[in-house]
Design a protein around this motif. Structure first.
Motif, PDB file in Angstrom:
ATOM      1  N   UNK A 123     -14.155  26.963  -1.856  1.00 60.68           N
ATOM      2  CA  UNK A 123     -12.773  26.995  -2.316  1.00 60.68           C
ATOM      3  C   UNK A 123     -12.190  28.410  -2.177  1.00 60.68           C
ATOM      4  N   UNK A 124     -12.987  29.397  -2.550  1.00 61.57           N
ATOM      5  CA  UNK A 124     -12.549  30.792  -2.488  1.00 61.57           C
ATOM      6  C   UNK A 124     -12.107  31.153  -1.066  1.00 61.57           C
ATOM      7  N   UNK A 125     -12.932  30.765  -0.100  1.00 63.73           N
ATOM      8  CA  UNK A 125     -12.642  31.068   1.297  1.00 63.73           C
ATOM      9  C   UNK A 125     -11.355  30.404   1.765  1.00 63.73           C
ATOM     10  N   UNK A 126     -11.204  29.142   1.396  1.00 59.05           N
ATOM     11  CA  UNK A 126      -9.990  28.418   1.814  1.00 59.05           C
ATOM     12  C   UNK A 126      -8.761  29.101   1.228  1.00 59.05           C
ATOM     13  N   UNK A 127      -8.832  29.482  -0.054  1.00 56.75           N
ATOM     14  CA  UNK A 127      -7.647  30.046  -0.707  1.00 56.75           C
ATOM     15  C   UNK A 127      -7.258  31.422  -0.154  1.00 56.75           C
ATOM     16  N   UNK A 128      -8.223  32.250   0.227  1.00 57.29           N
ATOM     17  CA  UNK A 128      -7.805  33.570   0.736  1.00 57.29           C
ATOM     18  C   UNK A 128      -7.225  33.471   2.144  1.00 57.29           C
ATOM     19  N   UNK A 129      -7.394  32.333   2.778  1.00 54.65           N
ATOM     20  CA  UNK A 129      -6.800  32.189   4.112  1.00 54.65           C
ATOM     21  C   UNK A 129      -5.532  31.346   4.107  1.00 54.65           C
ATOM     22  N   UNK A 130      -4.978  31.118   2.923  1.00 50.03           N
ATOM     23  CA  UNK A 130      -3.802  30.259   2.792  1.00 50.03           C
ATOM     24  C   UNK A 130      -2.623  30.705   3.643  1.00 50.03           C
ATOM     25  N   UNK A 131      -2.448  32.003   3.759  1.00 47.13           N
ATOM     26  CA  UNK A 131      -1.244  32.499   4.447  1.00 47.13           C
ATOM     27  C   UNK A 131      -1.554  33.131   5.801  1.00 47.13           C
ATOM     28  N   UNK A 132      -2.679  32.831   6.383  1.00 43.16           N
ATOM     29  CA  UNK A 132      -3.047  33.461   7.661  1.00 43.16           C
ATOM     30  C   UNK A 132      -1.933  33.355   8.697  1.00 43.16           C
ATOM     31  N   UNK A 133      -1.336  32.151   8.774  1.00 40.75           N
ATOM     32  CA  UNK A 133      -0.274  31.906   9.748  1.00 40.75           C
ATOM     33  C   UNK A 133       0.900  32.874   9.500  1.00 40.75           C
ATOM     34  N   UNK A 134       1.317  32.988   8.225  1.00 42.01           N
ATOM     35  CA  UNK A 134       2.442  33.860   7.884  1.00 42.01           C
ATOM     36  C   UNK A 134       2.091  35.327   8.123  1.00 42.01           C
ATOM     37  N   UNK A 135       0.847  35.705   7.777  1.00 42.61           N
ATOM     38  CA  UNK A 135       0.455  37.102   7.955  1.00 42.61           C
ATOM     39  C   UNK A 135       0.516  37.487   9.440  1.00 42.61           C
ATOM     40  N   UNK A 136       0.182  36.538  10.292  1.00 38.24           N
ATOM     41  CA  UNK A 136       0.258  36.837  11.728  1.00 38.24           C
ATOM     42  C   UNK A 136       1.696  37.074  12.159  1.00 38.24           C
ATOM     43  N   UNK A 137       2.609  36.262  11.600  1.00 40.84           N
ATOM     44  CA  UNK A 137       4.026  36.434  11.930  1.00 40.84           C
ATOM     45  C   UNK A 137       4.499  37.812  11.479  1.00 40.84           C
TER      46      UNK A 137
END
Ligand SMILES: Cc1cc2nc3c(=O)[nH]c(=O)nc-3n(C[C@H](O)[C@H](O)[C@H](O)COP(=O)(O)OP(=O)(O)OC[C@H]3O[C@@H](n4cnc5c(N)ncnc54)[C@H](O)[C@@H]3O)c2cc1C
Ligand SMILES: Cc1cc2nc3c(=O)[nH]c(=O)nc-3n(C[C@H](O)[C@H](O)[C@H](O)COP(=O)(O)OP(=O)(O)OC[C@H]3O[C@@H](n4cnc5c(N)ncnc54)[C@H](O)[C@@H]3O)c2cc1C
Ligand code: FES
Lengths: 279, 459
Positions: free
Chosen positions: A253-267
Motif C-alpha cells: 500500500x505504501x508503495x502504491x500511495x507514494x506513486x499516486x502523482x507520478x503522472x502529474x510530477x512528470x508534467x
C-alpha cells in the motif's frame, strides 16, 4: 535573514547539502525529525529530514536529491537566498536504544539520514554497524563522517565501483548468515529497499525500524495524505511516524500511495524544463 | 409596489454555465441600487429580534438605517464595532438560522441582512477601512495560537485595548478554515486577506510557520514574557470512516482535498502551482459535509459529483441550492460499507447500504439502521471522505501547564464563562466547541478577550 541559506555543497551528482538559518527549529530538533519547506510562493510543501542542527548558531542542515520540480527549484537557490517557508521540527523523535548492537542501512540520498541516526546511536553508546549503498561510487555520500561514528562501515554499489558489488539487502543477508547478530536494524531509502530489508530480518526476529517517506501536505496531522497501514491500523506518517516497526508496515500500500502523482510530477518537470523558468 | 416590498431583492449570481469554468465567486453582491431597495424593506423594529439572534448582537436596524441614508462607511463602522470580519460573515454566515430568522417582516421575505452586511463591508474594504483609535500601549503582551476567526477576533479586541498581540500560525498563510477550507467561489481569498490586513493595521503581528507544541511550546511563550496565551487551534483533524479500502489511491479526506485546492492552489497545477490533485471520472463524496468538495470537484472536471449522506447535508441554504444548480447529486439515507480498488490499488467502486428508520434514539428521532440486502455499488475514480473533524491538540498537550482535554471529542475543557483553560491560558472557537461556525468562533474570541484583559490587568 530567516530561512537564509548560509552554506551549500554538491555532495554527488544532483545531491546537495544546504545549511539554513532556522534558530527556532535548531533549538527544538531531535533525531529522526523532519521539516517541511516551500521554495517559493507557488511552491509545493516538501518534507526533508533534519540531518544536523546546531542550537548555538541557529542552523539546520538538509540534504536532498533533485528528483522532481520542487527539489530542482530548491537546488537553484544559492548562498544568501532565503527559503520562502520553513516549518518544523515535525514527526516523532526516533527512539535511540542503549547498550545495543545496531545496524544502520541507507541508500542514495538517504545515506544522509542514516548518518544522522548512526551518529546518535553511537553517542548513546551503542555498537554501530552501517551498510551504505548506491548505484555507483560517486553516490556514496557521507563516507568520511560515517567512518567517524561507526564501529564497522560497509559499502555496497550496484556496479561494484566501490566496496562490495550488489545490493545492501544481499549484503545484510550474508552478514546474518555468517553469524553476525544485531539487536536492531534501521533502514532508510526507497520503498523497495526498506521492504526487502524488512523481509530479511523478519525470520531472524530482529527488531527493524524504517522511516517512511510518505507523500505529505501539511505535516501536522490535518490531511491524512501521509496515511499508512501499520499493524492493520491507519497511521499518519507525519505525526505517528515517520519511524515505524518495519515488520508491521503494509509496504504494498505504501508503495502504491507514494506513486499516486507520478503522472502529474512528470508534467510539472516537463513544464519546468521546457520553458526554462518557473512560470 | 407591494409585490416589490414583499420579496427580497435577489442577489445577482454568476450564470450556472459560467460557474463551472472557474473558481470565481458565484454570488456577486448587491449593487448600490439593490442595496438601497433591500434596505428600504426593513421595518426598523423597536425591539429587534434579529439583533438578539445574532451571536454578536450587531445593531442591525441601525446599520440598515445608515445604508438608507447612503452613509455606507458609517454603516460598516457600526457593524465593525461588534463584528471584526463583516465581509466574511456577510458571505458565509448561515443567516437563515441566525439574524434573518429573527426578522419580523412576517408578511414578506425576511430582510437579506447578510447581503447588506456584505455590501457595506465590501464598500468599506474597497475604499479603505478606517483604522479605529487604539489605546496607548499597556506594555502587556498576549500570544494567540491559530489564526482562524477565533484567533483573529481575540487579537483584534486585545490590540484595540492597547495590548501587544502576536499570532502564531502553523500553516504558511493565516486565516484558518477561511483560507484553507472554504473555497474561493464562496469566499474569495482576496476578501480574507483584506480582513487580515486590517488586523495587522491594528498592530497585531502574525508569525506563520510556527507550530505551537513543536516549534515553540506554551511554556516557551510564557518564558518569552507573554502575559497570557489564547488557543484558537480549531478542529482541523479528519476522522476517517474506518471502513476497508480507505487507503486506496484516489481516496481523499475532505481536508486534504480542500487544502490542496484552496491553500496549495492545485486547480492551477502545473503552471501556477506545483501541487497536483487528481479528479477523474465520477466523484463520490461520503458524508454530509461534502458540498464544498462536490462543487470544487465539478470545477476540476469531474463527470459527476454525488454526495452520499445520512440525514441532512451541512451548509447554508443558498450554497446548497447553488450546488444543486451546478449539478451536484444528493443521495440521502445511505452509509458507505467499503471501497474497492483495481489491481493498481486505485479506488474504482464504493459499496453503500441504504438506511431505514429504526427505533427512536434518546432525542426521540428514529435511528437510521442499515436495510439488509440493500447494498449497492457506485463506480467512482475519486472518493472524498467528508465526515466530522476533531481538534488538533498538539499545542494543548505539549506543555507542563495543566490543560484538560475531553476524552471523547478531544475538545479543550474551559470555564464556560471566562473561557479559561488553565491559569493564564484561554481557549475558544472550534477547539472548545467542536466544529461549529465562523460567527461562534468570533464570539468566543471576543469573550476570551474580555477575560484576558481582566486577567492581565490584575497580574
Ligand atoms: C519524512 C520525509 C523525509 C524526507 N527526507 C528527505 C531527505 O532528507 N532528502 C531527500 O532528498 N528527500 C527526502 N524526502 C523525499 C522528498 O520529500 C521528495 O523527494 C520530494 O518531495 C520530491 O519533490 P519533487 O517535486 O522534487 O519531486 P516529485 O516531482 O514530487 O517526485 C519525483 C519522483 O520522485 C518520487 N517521489 C516523490 N516523493 C517521494 C517520496 N516521498 N518517496 C519516494 N519517492 C518519491 C515520485 O514518485 C516521482 O517519481 C523525505 C520525505 C519524507 C516524507
Ligand atoms: C469546508 C468547511 C466549510 C465551512 N463553511 C462554513 C460556513 O459557510 N459558515 C460558517 O459559519 N462556518 C463554516 N465552517 C466552519 C468554520 O470555518 C469554523 O467553525 C471556524 O473556522 C472555526 O474557527 P477557529 O478559529 O476556531 O478555527 P480554524 O478556522 O480551524 O483555525 C484554526 C487555526 O489554528 C491553526 N493551528 C492549529 N494548531 C496549531 C498549532 N499547534 N500552532 C499554531 N497554529 C495552529 C490552524 O492551522 C488554523 O489556521 C466551515 C468549515 C469547513 C471545514
Ligand atoms: S501530511 Fe497531512 S496529515 Fe500527514
Amino acid at each position: 535573514m530567516a530561512n537564509e541559506i548560509i552554506f551549500k555543497e554538491e555532495l554527488a551528482p544532483e545531491v546537495k547539502l544546504i545549511k539554513v538559518r532556522a534558530p527556532l527549529i535548531a533549538r527544538k530538533a531531535k533525531s529522526g525529525q523532519f521539516i517541511i519547506l516551500r521554495v517559493d510562493e507557488d511552491g509545493e510543501r516538501i518534507p526533508l529530514t533534519l540531518i544536523d542542527w546546531n542550537p548555538k548558531d541557529g542552523t539546520i542542515t538538509l540534504v536532498f536529491k533533485e528528483v522532481g520540480a520542487s527539489t530542482k527549484d530548491l537546488g537553484k537557490l544559492g548562498v544568501g537566498d532565503a527559503i520562502h517557508d520553513l516549518v518544523g521540527p515535525l514527526g516523532k523523535p526516533s527512539e535511540i536504544p542503549l547498550h545495543s548492537k545496531v545496524c544502520v542501512i541507507g541508500r542514495g540520498v538517504a545515506i544522509a539520514a542514516a548518518y544522522e541516526r548512526a551518529k546518535k546511536m553511537k553517542e548513546a553508546g551503542n555498537n554501530v554497524t552501517a551498510i551504505i549503498s548506491a548505484r555507483t561510487a560517486k553516490q556514496l555520500i557521507f563516507k568520511e563522517q560515517l567512518k567517524g561514528v561507526c564501529d564497522k562501515l560497509y559499502m555496497v554499489t550496484d556496479d561494484g565501483s566501490e566496496g562490495a558489488k550488489g545490493y545492501a539487502n544481499d549484503f545484510l543477508i550474508s552478514l546474518l548468515e555468517s553469524g553476525e547478530k544485531f539487536d536492531l536494524v534501521y533502514a532508510v531509502g526507497a520503498a523497495t529497499l526498506m521492504r526487502s530489508i524488512s523481509e530479511t530480518t523478519k525470520p531472524y526476529k530482529i527488531k527493524t525500524i524504517v522511516s517512511l517517506n510518505s507523500l505529505m501536505v501539511d505535516g501536522t496531522g490535518m490531511c491524512g495524505c501521509c496515511r499508512v497501514t501499520v499493524g492493520g491500523k491507519p497511521m499518519f506518517a507525519c505525526v505517528d511516524g515517520p519511524d515505524f516497526d518495519a515488520h508491521l508496515v503494509d509496504f504494498e500500500e505504501f508503495r502504491a500511495r507514494i506513486h499516486m502523482y507520478d503522472e502529474e510530477e512528470r508534467i510539472a518537470l516537463k513544464i519546468a524544463g521546457e520553458c526554462g523558468c518557473r512560470c | 409596489m407591494l409585490e416589490f416590498r414583499l420579496k427580497q431583492v435577489r442577489m445577482p449570481e454568476l450564470p450556472v454555465e459560467e460557474r463551472l469554468k472557474t473558481f470565481n465567486e458565484v454570488a456577486l453582491g448587491y449593487s448600490e441600487e439593490q442595496a438601497l431597495a433591500e434596505a428600504s424593506r426593513c421595518l426598523q423594529c423597536t425591539r429587534p429580534l434579529c439583533v438578539e439572534m445574532c451571536p454578536l448582537h450587531v445593531d442591525i436596524p441601525e446599520f440598515i438605517k445608515l445604508v438608507r441614508l447612503g452613509n455606507y462607511g458609517e454603516a460598516a463602522e457600526k457593524i465593525r464595532q461588534k463584528n471584526c470580519m463583516p465581509s466574511v460573515c456577510g458571505r458565509v454566515c448561515p443567516q437563515e438560522v441566525l439574524c434573518a430568522m429573527g426578522c419580523k417582516n412576517t408578511i414578506g421575505d425576511p430582510i437579506n441582512i447578510g447581503a447588506l452586511e456584505r455590501f457595506v463591508a465590501d464598500w468599506e474594504l474597497e475604499t479603505g477601512a478606517a483604522v479605529p483609535e487604539i489605546r496607548p500601549s499597556t506594555g502587556k503582551s498576549v500570544a494567540v495560537v491559530g489564526s482562524g476567526p477565533a484567533g483573529l477576533s481575540v487579537a483584534t479586541e486585545l490590540a484595540k485595548r492597547g495590548h501587544h498581540v502576536v499570532v502564531f500560525e502553523a500553516l504558511h498563510e493565516p486565516g484558518g478554515v477561511l483560507i484553507y477550507g472554504i473555497p474561493e467561489f464562496r469566499l474569495p481569498k482576496k476578501v480574507v486577506k483584506k480582513e487580515i490586513d486590517y488586523v495587522k493595521k491594528l498592530g497585531v503581528e502574525i508569525k506563520t510557520n510556527v507550530i505551537v507544541g513543536k516549534t515553540l511550546t506554551v511554556d516557551d511563550l510564557f518564558d518569552e514574557g507573554f502575559n497570557a496565551v489564547f488557543l484558537g487551534t480549531g478542529a482541523g483533524l479528519p476522522k476517517l470512516l474506518g471502513i476497508p479500502g480507505e487507503n486506496l489511491c484516489g481516496v481523499y479526506s475532505l481536508n486534504e482535498f480542500l487544502l490542496r485546492i484552496n491553500l496549495m492552489k492545485a486547480g492551477l497545477f502545473p503552471h501556477k502551482s506545483k501541487t497536483p490533485i487528481k479528479v477523474r471520472g465520477r466523484v463520490a463524496i461520503l458524508g454530509a459535509r461534502g458540498m464544498d468538495a462536490a462543487r470544487s470537484a465539478l470545477r476540476l472536471g469531474a463527470e459527476e459529483a454525488c454526495i452520499f449522506y445520512q440525514r441532512k447535508v451541512v451548509g447554508r441554504t443558498d450554497d446548497i441550492r447553488r450546488g444543486l444548480e451546478e449539478g451536484v447529486k444528493l443521495h440521502s439515507s445511505t452509509k458507505p460499507v467499503r471501497l474497492i480498488g483495481d489491481e493498481k490499488r486505485w479506488v474504482k467502486l464504493v459499496e453503500l447500504v441504504k438506511l431505514k428508520p429504526g427505533q427512536p434514539d434518546r432525542t426521540g428521532k428514529p435511528k437510521l439502521i442499515p436495510e439488509p440486502g440493500s447494498e449497492f455499488l457506485y463506480s467512482a475514480e475519486t472518493v472524498i471522505i467528508a465526515t466530522e473533524h476533531v481538534p488538533n491538540t498538539i499545542a494543548a498537550t505539549n506543555t507542563t501547564r495543566n490543560i484538560k482535554i475531553a476524552e471523547k471529542n478531544k475538545t479543550i475543557i474551559v470555564n464556560q464563562e471566562t473561557l479559561e483553560a488553565a491559569i493564564g491560558i484561554f481557549a475558544g472557537g472550534d477547539v472548545v466547541s467542536g466544529a461549529a461556525s465562523v460567527i461562534k468562533a468570533i464570539e468566543a474570541g471576543k469573550r476570551a478577550a474580555q477575560s484576558i484583559n481582566a486577567h492581565i490587568s490584575k497580574h
